[in-house]
Design an enzyme around this catalytic site. Sequence first.
Site, PDB file in Angstrom:
ATOM      1  CG  HIS A 150      -1.877  -1.190   1.414  1.00 22.48           C
ATOM      2  ND1 HIS A 150      -2.246  -1.539   2.757  1.00 22.48           N
ATOM      3  CD2 HIS A 150      -1.906  -2.102   0.784  1.00 22.48           C
ATOM      4  CE1 HIS A 150      -2.765  -2.618   2.627  1.00 22.48           C
ATOM      5  NE2 HIS A 150      -2.854  -3.172   1.462  1.00 22.48           N
TER       6      HIS A 150
HETATM    7  C1  LIG Z   1      -0.404  -7.582  -3.556  1.00 23.68           C
HETATM    8  C2  LIG Z   1      -1.184  -6.518  -3.147  1.00 23.68           C
HETATM    9  C3  LIG Z   1      -2.559  -6.477  -2.664  1.00 23.68           C
HETATM   10  C4  LIG Z   1      -3.218  -5.775  -2.107  1.00 23.68           C
HETATM   11  N1  LIG Z   1      -4.361  -6.083  -1.403  1.00 23.68           N
HETATM   12  C5  LIG Z   1      -5.292  -5.115  -1.058  1.00 23.68           C
HETATM   13  C6  LIG Z   1      -6.336  -5.382  -0.373  1.00 23.68           C
HETATM   14  O1  LIG Z   1      -6.732  -6.608  -0.137  1.00 23.68           O
HETATM   15  N2  LIG Z   1      -7.349  -4.373  -0.358  1.00 23.68           N
HETATM   16  C7  LIG Z   1      -6.961  -3.041  -0.536  1.00 23.68           C
HETATM   17  O2  LIG Z   1      -7.813  -2.187  -0.244  1.00 23.68           O
HETATM   18  N3  LIG Z   1      -5.945  -2.808  -1.065  1.00 23.68           N
HETATM   19  C8  LIG Z   1      -5.136  -3.961  -1.634  1.00 23.68           C
HETATM   20  N4  LIG Z   1      -4.018  -3.320  -2.168  1.00 23.68           N
HETATM   21  C9  LIG Z   1      -3.580  -1.943  -2.451  1.00 23.68           C
HETATM   22  C10 LIG Z   1      -4.614  -1.314  -3.641  1.00 23.68           C
HETATM   23  O3  LIG Z   1      -4.837  -2.316  -4.600  1.00 23.68           O
HETATM   24  C11 LIG Z   1      -3.826  -0.046  -3.997  1.00 23.68           C
HETATM   25  O4  LIG Z   1      -3.722   0.789  -2.891  1.00 23.68           O
HETATM   26  C12 LIG Z   1      -4.756   0.485  -5.027  1.00 23.68           C
HETATM   27  O5  LIG Z   1      -5.151  -0.307  -6.281  1.00 23.68           O
HETATM   28  C13 LIG Z   1      -4.129   1.938  -5.332  1.00 23.68           C
HETATM   29  O6  LIG Z   1      -5.034   2.477  -6.325  1.00 23.68           O
HETATM   30  P1  LIG Z   1      -4.344   3.797  -7.363  1.00 23.68           P
HETATM   31  O7  LIG Z   1      -5.516   4.212  -8.052  1.00 23.68           O
HETATM   32  O8  LIG Z   1      -3.825   4.591  -6.268  1.00 23.68           O
HETATM   33  O9  LIG Z   1      -3.094   3.050  -8.206  1.00 23.68           O
HETATM   34  P2  LIG Z   1      -3.164   1.625  -9.015  1.00 23.68           P
HETATM   35  O10 LIG Z   1      -4.448   0.759  -8.561  1.00 23.68           O
HETATM   36  O11 LIG Z   1      -1.997   1.042  -8.500  1.00 23.68           O
HETATM   37  O12 LIG Z   1      -3.390   1.946 -10.352  1.00 23.68           O
HETATM   38  C14 LIG Z   1      -2.097   2.893 -11.101  1.00 23.68           C
HETATM   39  C15 LIG Z   1      -2.303   2.569 -12.522  1.00 23.68           C
HETATM   40  O13 LIG Z   1      -1.543   3.607 -13.146  1.00 23.68           O
HETATM   41  C16 LIG Z   1      -0.777   2.899 -14.321  1.00 23.68           C
HETATM   42  N5  LIG Z   1       0.287   4.039 -14.828  1.00 23.68           N
HETATM   43  C17 LIG Z   1       1.260   4.185 -14.007  1.00 23.68           C
HETATM   44  N6  LIG Z   1       2.024   4.938 -14.484  1.00 23.68           N
HETATM   45  C18 LIG Z   1       1.440   5.453 -15.650  1.00 23.68           C
HETATM   46  C19 LIG Z   1       1.766   6.266 -16.924  1.00 23.68           C
HETATM   47  N7  LIG Z   1       2.579   7.209 -17.234  1.00 23.68           N
HETATM   48  N8  LIG Z   1       0.794   5.986 -18.022  1.00 23.68           N
HETATM   49  C20 LIG Z   1      -0.277   5.248 -17.908  1.00 23.68           C
HETATM   50  N9  LIG Z   1      -0.524   4.339 -16.967  1.00 23.68           N
HETATM   51  C21 LIG Z   1       0.241   4.572 -15.777  1.00 23.68           C
HETATM   52  C22 LIG Z   1      -0.301   1.585 -13.716  1.00 23.68           C
HETATM   53  O14 LIG Z   1       0.066   0.500 -14.556  1.00 23.68           O
HETATM   54  C23 LIG Z   1      -1.337   1.027 -12.728  1.00 23.68           C
HETATM   55  O15 LIG Z   1      -2.055   0.181 -13.478  1.00 23.68           O
HETATM   56  C24 LIG Z   1      -3.026  -4.374  -2.671  1.00 23.68           C
HETATM   57  C25 LIG Z   1      -2.096  -4.091  -3.438  1.00 23.68           C
HETATM   58  C26 LIG Z   1      -0.957  -4.998  -3.864  1.00 23.68           C
HETATM   59  C27 LIG Z   1       0.157  -4.502  -4.543  1.00 23.68           C
END
Ligand SMILES: Cc1cc2nc3c(=O)[nH]c(=O)nc-3n(C[C@H](O)[C@H](O)[C@H](O)COP(=O)(O)OP(=O)(O)OC[C@H]3O[C@@H](n4cnc5c(N)ncnc54)[C@H](O)[C@@H]3O)c2cc1C
Length: 854
Positions: free
Chosen positions: A737
């Site tokens: 996270h």
């Molecule tokens: C192994 C694991 C288990 C987890 N388990 C849980 C859980 O059980 N419950 C929970 O609440 N949370 C969990 N989390 C955390 C949760 O998934 C993340 O906190 C959440 O998805 C973050 O959301 P976000 O929108 O910030 O980023 P993300 O969901 O990470 O999405 C960001 C996206 O942006 C893309 N990106 C980055 N840079 C660029 C660019 N320049 N151009 C185009 N695309 C780009 C990336 O490829 C990615 O797909 C877990 C995380 C992991 C890694």
Amino acid sequence: MEEVNKEQQEEGSMVIDLGSIDTQRLFVGGENKQSLYVNSLSSREMESLTAICDTLFPSVYGSNMMAAAADDGYTNSISSFYRSSASMAGTPQRVGGLFCERVQHPKKWLIRLTLYVLSTWIGTFVLCGFASMSPSFPFFLRFSQISQRKRERILLSWSTSFFYLLRMLFKSIKLVIPLVFFSQVDEKNENLTWKAIGYPGPDPAALKRQTQTCRLPNTMYTSLKNDDDDDEHGCKEEHLFGPLYRGLINLNLPRGRVADSLRQIGFPVSIRRGNNISSSRDFSSSNPSLVIKCDAVVVGSGSGGGVVAGVLAKAGYKVVVLEKGNYFARNNLSLLEGPSMDQMYLGGGMLATDDMGVIVLAGSTVGGGSTINWSASFKTPQHVIKEWSESYDLELFDSKLYKEALDAVCEKMGVQSDFVEEGFNNAVLRRGCEELGYPVNTIPRNSAPDHYCGWCCFGCKDGTKKGTCETWLKDLVDSGNGAILPGCEAIKVLHERKKGKDRRAASGVAFGFENNGVKELCVVESKVTVVACGALSTPAFLKASGLKNANIGKHLHLHPVTMAWGYFPEAPHSATAWPEGQKKSYEGGIMTAMSTVVSNANKSGYGAVIQTPALHPGMFSGLIPWVSGADMKRRMCRFSRTAHVFALARDRGSGTVSSPSSINYRMDAEDEKNLQKGLEKTLRILAAAGAEEIGTHHSTGKSLNVKAVGYREFERFVKEESARPLRDLTGQICSAHQMGSCRMGVNPKESVVNQTGETWEVEGLFVADTSVFPTALGVNPMVTVQAIAYCTAQSDKQATPNSRQNTFYAHVSPPMPRPKSRFLRELSRRFRIANNKGRCHHSLKGLKNSILDH
Ligand SMILES: Cc1cc2nc3c(=O)[nH]c(=O)nc-3n(C[C@H](O)[C@H](O)[C@H](O)COP(=O)(O)OP(=O)(O)OC[C@H]3O[C@@H](n4cnc5c(N)ncnc54)[C@H](O)[C@@H]3O)c2cc1C
């Protein structure tokens, strides 16, 4: 311009019903093979690397092997596992390839230097000391010439060395080499260790379902089928390709076809000819090959980006989603650890902080983290809402809109708190807590009660885990208003100064993608730009776009995690063996139980929660302590019956992030204490649940046979092991996270975005991912980031006031609950107007007063 229009018309006359044809290569992109990276290490470097790999995983003959084989009854597979060394499995070559082409770490040079140094006798002497010398001439040896026993002693001494660089070196090789050894696959998708360690590879139940139904064909589809038509195997396209297939655009196809697909969804597109190929990342030096126009461009399709995209598209706006990662259709998920980590995780699952202190995991695929996460779905805890709204003046979090948002996202993801059967790790956690009288709760999940798989960390094969691909992005595609462009990396936000405005205004995004090995640039022109790249990538992207706010990249929280393990022998013939003989550590709902015994939620709000991870053999072996080759193999033979439980701290301390491969984080002393308290509880929980042997991930690798010792010895072990320092690279910290690196606030001195999610610096540029969290959250962040993004989407709707789609929105009542808080919407609208006029209200409270004054 005329020329462009002409071109556009010419292209437009090529009416081809493309639909899913365009996406074909994306679907088959999910084929199982692990990318083979080119190993460009020199023969001297390879000599040292091979010796290191074989030190960690040597051929083991003799009593250890026979004892383990006799214990486990798989005599043949175990003895061949013991006899196989890393070099026999081809691991050094693969590690070399990953190291040269995949691993991105600021201290990568150190490993390369070490490999070279170890290929010389003098360098070996400097790094390994007298232990490397031979009693006979020539006395000094290269690392590869030293005996296995001595090499083991040398590596072990690095793990707790006085010199920080040696500890760091040990950490890196100890993570990557086991990960590769236990997750690499041959042409049959098999690994030579799996039988011995009791691991089936991909989920057998999912594979069975797949063969019973149908597999995704590897040949190109040539016609678009109707959604209602079944193919010859009786499989619907949605079943084959997943729910997004109509909205995915493959940019590797000829420009004309790409443009036509986009136009079919209603996006004006122009194709530019000329020099639009670039080897640099500098947008200004190249012409874009495609210019796509839309209402909103969303960068990143993860938990935050997916929500904004879905809400806006469903409201009638034309939305383009750019995603750096690739798309994997349900039916083409390999569920193989190695290839999945490589293809679906940021940095191939091998990211770490710059001192190797924290191993960092994040998703990078269509759906982002929500595609590979562990499905825990917690609403923002009340004490956090209180802190954010009262101490940080962020009224958004105490608003009706935010409550509605939490409900809406949970409803969309089908969050529920039942389970039919509890998996191995969670059953252990629950029983241990019950025995000790610790609080234990059932975790709400975005999957069904009977979802018992364990492989969801490599994507959900049957789509019952409701990540953004199954929910918000599906809304986007179903609305007919959105397109998802996988494999496209946004390079910078385009912004311009408009007459009469003192802030610059966002006008779209430049992005790059690789077309047959050649990099191309394209542009999306938009009224609203939403950045949702995740807390590790958003800061670098904003900085590359010219934003200067000093908070960008700071205040990064990682929710540091430390683990303890407990071994529960299988005892297949015993009716009283628990957990039941058929249960395995890698199976079952990944998170169903949690303890708040040290969460401190009612006091400071900063403590640790206790949960369980998903660990398949590669990750498991990368984390458990290594003290010798034979011991490592013994531990791995117990893999399927070794439970892991972890403590996760709500960290007060923070770090900075310049890019995913440049993360600086030093754990705060208070956070370390909270983790130590958590670790103490986890050891007790494992023992109380009935573990025969327990231990932590500390480099010394100490363990205790609980059944063979008395109360005092047990207490001494628990206290000693849980008091060990966690910040000096002798323990193992992980993070799944990441948050806070572009935090939300009420003034630009302390934050990057305001309460609507809009950046203070650029009008119409929003951030909607975990980077906007004002502090660490303390529980799993998916629901919170989705709720914030849902609120941000309401602001985005207002930021496109001249969109022709507004009339659509006004006339079509979306089935999803619309924001009822007119007051808050009015607040944010005025907030923006006030900002544009330079009258910056520092808080919504101030703004509210100003509205009430009118
Ligand atoms: C192994 C694991 C288990 C987890 N388990 C849980 C859980 O059980 N419950 C929970 O609440 N949370 C969990 N989390 C955390 C949760 O998934 C993340 O906190 C959440 O998805 C973050 O959301 P976000 O929108 O910030 O980023 P993300 O969901 O990470 O999405 C960001 C996206 O942006 C893309 N990106 C980055 N840079 C660029 C660019 N320049 N151009 C185009 N695309 C780009 C990336 O490829 C990615 O797909 C877990 C995380 C992991 C890694």
